[in-house]
Write a protein that holds these residues in place. Structure first.
Motif, short mmCIF file in Angstrom:
data_model
loop_
_atom_site.label_atom_id
_atom_site.label_comp_id
_atom_site.label_asym_id
_atom_site.label_seq_id
_atom_site.Cartn_x
_atom_site.Cartn_y
_atom_site.Cartn_z
N GLY A 145 -3.74 -10.75 -4.62
CA GLY A 145 -2.51 -11.19 -3.99
C GLY A 145 -2.75 -12.32 -3.02
O GLY A 145 -3.86 -12.84 -2.90
N PRO A 146 -1.71 -12.74 -2.29
CA PRO A 146 -1.83 -13.91 -1.41
C PRO A 146 -2.67 -13.62 -0.18
O PRO A 146 -2.66 -12.50 0.35
CB PRO A 146 -0.37 -14.20 -1.04
N LEU A 147 -3.38 -14.63 0.29
CA LEU A 147 -4.12 -14.57 1.55
C LEU A 147 -3.32 -15.33 2.60
O LEU A 147 -2.81 -16.41 2.33
CB LEU A 147 -5.50 -15.19 1.40
N SER A 148 -3.23 -14.77 3.79
CA SER A 148 -2.46 -15.40 4.87
C SER A 148 -3.33 -15.52 6.11
O SER A 148 -3.35 -14.62 6.97
CB SER A 148 -1.21 -14.58 5.19
N PRO A 149 -4.09 -16.60 6.22
CA PRO A 149 -4.97 -16.74 7.39
C PRO A 149 -4.17 -17.00 8.66
O PRO A 149 -3.17 -17.71 8.63
CB PRO A 149 -5.84 -17.94 7.03
N LYS A 150 -4.61 -16.39 9.74
CA LYS A 150 -4.02 -16.63 11.05
C LYS A 150 -5.14 -17.17 11.93
O LYS A 150 -5.96 -16.41 12.45
CB LYS A 150 -3.43 -15.34 11.61
N LEU A 151 -5.17 -18.48 12.09
CA LEU A 151 -6.23 -19.14 12.83
C LEU A 151 -5.67 -19.71 14.12
O LEU A 151 -4.76 -20.55 14.10
CB LEU A 151 -6.86 -20.26 11.99
N PHE A 152 -6.18 -19.26 15.24
CA PHE A 152 -5.73 -19.75 16.54
C PHE A 152 -6.79 -20.71 17.04
O PHE A 152 -7.95 -20.33 17.24
CB PHE A 152 -5.54 -18.59 17.51
N ALA A 153 -6.40 -21.98 17.24
CA ALA A 153 -7.38 -22.99 17.62
C ALA A 153 -6.78 -23.90 18.69
O ALA A 153 -5.57 -24.12 18.75
CB ALA A 153 -7.79 -23.80 16.41
N SER A 154 -7.63 -24.45 19.50
CA SER A 154 -7.22 -25.47 20.47
C SER A 154 -8.31 -26.52 20.52
O SER A 154 -9.45 -26.28 20.14
CB SER A 154 -7.02 -24.85 21.86
N THR A 155 -7.92 -27.72 20.96
CA THR A 155 -8.88 -28.81 21.04
C THR A 155 -8.64 -29.60 22.32
O THR A 155 -7.50 -29.70 22.80
CB THR A 155 -8.75 -29.75 19.84
N SER A 156 -9.71 -30.14 22.87
CA SER A 156 -9.60 -30.97 24.05
C SER A 156 -9.32 -32.42 23.73
O SER A 156 -9.08 -33.24 24.60
CB SER A 156 -10.89 -30.88 24.89
N GLY A 157 -9.33 -32.74 22.43
CA GLY A 157 -9.07 -34.10 21.98
C GLY A 157 -7.78 -34.21 21.22
O GLY A 157 -6.96 -33.28 21.20
N THR A 158 -7.57 -35.35 20.55
CA THR A 158 -6.35 -35.54 19.76
C THR A 158 -6.56 -35.16 18.31
O THR A 158 -5.57 -34.93 17.59
CB THR A 158 -5.91 -37.02 19.82
N ASP A 159 -7.78 -35.13 17.83
CA ASP A 159 -8.03 -34.61 16.49
C ASP A 159 -9.45 -34.04 16.46
O ASP A 159 -10.32 -34.41 17.24
CB ASP A 159 -7.82 -35.65 15.40
N SER A 160 -9.65 -33.08 15.55
CA SER A 160 -10.94 -32.40 15.43
C SER A 160 -11.09 -31.87 14.02
O SER A 160 -10.11 -31.68 13.30
CB SER A 160 -11.03 -31.23 16.41
N ASP A 161 -12.35 -31.65 13.62
CA ASP A 161 -12.60 -30.88 12.40
C ASP A 161 -12.50 -29.40 12.78
O ASP A 161 -13.16 -28.93 13.67
CB ASP A 161 -14.02 -31.15 11.88
#
Length: 500
Positions: A484-500
């Protein structure tokens, strides 16, 4: 997906993933079948209700002792080769189909190659047509079917349609408010919502390498026009795609550097970077109504281009058309791999059988034979899916299957992965330094394209980087099947304007 018990582990890595090249094509193979010996080719310019003519190649069986259904493929990639004495190497979606005898129809869609009219990217469907100038792919298919039934002799009055990727979109769009003669359709890897999961943006993330590779090839045309004798592809000047895009700089730099010839197709992809009215109008799912034929939607677990489209299409058809057969097939395939390959492996991962051959001969062929020729019941379930790990086909009465249990996997401290949540929620985080000038590679070798096997490629080469986080479980004590479907819940923050 089935994960066998110890010593196997569940691994989850956070890596920069770039999708495979946005080809959206269906490459002909060369089976041991001489098309010219068994079929006669004709070319027509079929009038639409607004007066535009759509170029159509028709291959009719030479055996006239019986009647045949039509099998239609509508494409923006040309119906080449052109000329009544020039024949395709293969007809239809499978060798079994061309040998069984159908009237094969290939059509240049509106505004592409030898067809008249204006091309519109994923032309929005018009629910309420008020005049003959209100045209879309549903009306073009309707007019095409009307003409074919009246002008191509020896047909049995039934029509099937199929297509992969962009032609998969045309398959879906062509069966909305479907002509009563259309009895079966197979949208395969159909583009459905270009912003939320298919091709252009995946969940709102612009797929740079895929889009760039596609739109340097796929350009606006003044029609009618024949394809060039020698197709010229973009010269990157390097084997290293990461180096190429880093030197290109911000996305805005692509146009003055590499899209100097007008290409509004590329411009639209870049300009509409939010889910605005442009994308909403091109989401086909809400319009999948008044479908009166059997539908078999097909997708691949490792399709990096249109993995979401088959599921969106399947669910939309089921919701709006409960009275028809609505099935879905998902196998261990790359984009269109079910039509091209044996399907017994992908990269170094084996599947213990020729899954592509099985699909073509035991699923797709019986489906069309049943609904277009009155053949025996194909006995197809609602969902026919391949389970990796155990490497077997599963049949379900619905997708996702019922009687399943929802489980949450949690990232844990010290690179752990567990069904139990962290004990200290306040301190449950990992951090790293991301440098956009040193992106995380998704394969272990330089490439300007996106190799098809990358979705199952061994990515352990990146695990030692300080900007890659890897989580794994303890050895499993019993089998775990993920379905069945996978529903990732990823909580992320960054100190810059873009990140990997």
């Amino acid at each position: 997906m089935n994960l066998r018990k110890a010593p196997y582990l569940i691994f989850i890595s956070i890596l920069l993933s770039v999708p495979q090249v946005w080809t959206r094509t269906h490459a002909d193979s060369a089976p041991e079948f001489n098309v010219k010996e068994h079929y006669t080719k004709y070319e027509f310019r079929i009038p639409m209700r607004d007066g535009k003519l759509l170029f159509t190649a028709v291959y009719v069986p030479k055996d006239s002792s019986r009647s045949y259904p039509f099998m239609v493929d509508r494409t923006p990639y040309s119906v080449a080769p052109y000329g009544v004495d020039q024949y395709r190497k293969m007809l239809g979606p499978a060798d079994e189909v061309q040998r069984a005898g159908y009237i094969f129809v290939y059509q240049d869609v509106r505004g592409r190659y030898m067809s008249e009219g204006s091309f519109i990217e994923m032309r929005p469907h018009i629910d309420n047509k008020k005049s003959n100038s209100d045209v879309d792919d549903s009306s073009d298919m309707y007019d095409t079917v009307e003409w074919l039934l009246k002008n191509v002799p020896n047909n049995n009055g039934k029509v099937g349609i199929w297509g992969i990727s962009y032609p998969g979109f045309y398959t879906s769009a062509s069966i909305i408010d479907s002509h009563p003669a259309i009895k079966a359709a197979s949208p395969e890897a159909p583009m459905t919502d270009l912003f939320k999961g298919d091709d252009a943006y995946h969940g709102g993330a612009f797929m740079l390498a895929a889009n760039f590779g596609f739109y340097t090839f796929f350009k606006p045309q003044q029609t009618p026009i024949l394809p060039p004798k020698n197709m010229r592809f973009f010269e990157y000047g390097t084997a290293d795609g990461y180096d190429f895009f880093l030197r290109m700089g911000p996305l805005a730099g692509a146009k003055p550097l590499y899209f100097k010839d007008p290409n509004w197709l590329w411009d639209d992809q870049v300009a509409h970077d939010t889910y605005d009215d442009y994308w909403k109008a091109r989401n086909l799912a809400p319009h999948m109504k008044n479908i009166h034929c059997a539908v078999l939607t097909v997708g691949g677990w490792f399709d990096a281009e249109d993995l979401q489209g088959p599921f969106s299409t399947y669910h939309a058809i089921g919701k709006n058309n409960p009275e028809i057969y609505n099935g879905i097939v998902v196998g261990p395939w790359v984009h269109g791999g079910w039509a091209r390959y044996d399907g017994n492996h992908l990269g170094s991962i084996g599947f213990a059988s020729n899954t592509g051959q099985f699909f073509r001969g035991q699923i797709l062929f019986p489906f069309f034979e049943q609904y277009l020729k009155g053949g025996s019941d194909a006995k197809l379930p609602a969902a026919f899916v391949f389970e990796t790990g155990t490497n077997i086909w599963r049949e379900y009465a619905s997708w996702p299957p019922k009687n399943t249990e929802s489980k949450m996997l949690y990232f844990r401290e010290n690179g752990g992965l567990s069904f139990e949540p962290p004990t200290d929620a306040a301190g449950a985080f990992d951090e790293y330094v991301s440098d956009p000038s040193k992106p995380v590679p998704f394969v272990s070798y330089p490439s300007t394209s996106v190799p098809q096997e990358y979705m199952v490629a061994d990515q352990r080469f990146a695990a030692s980087r300080p900007d890659v986080v890897v989580y794994q479980t303890e050895p499993l004590e019993q089998d775990v099947t993920i379905v069945g479907p996978l529903s990732p819940k990823l909580f992320a923050s960054t100190s810059g304007t873009d990140s990997d």
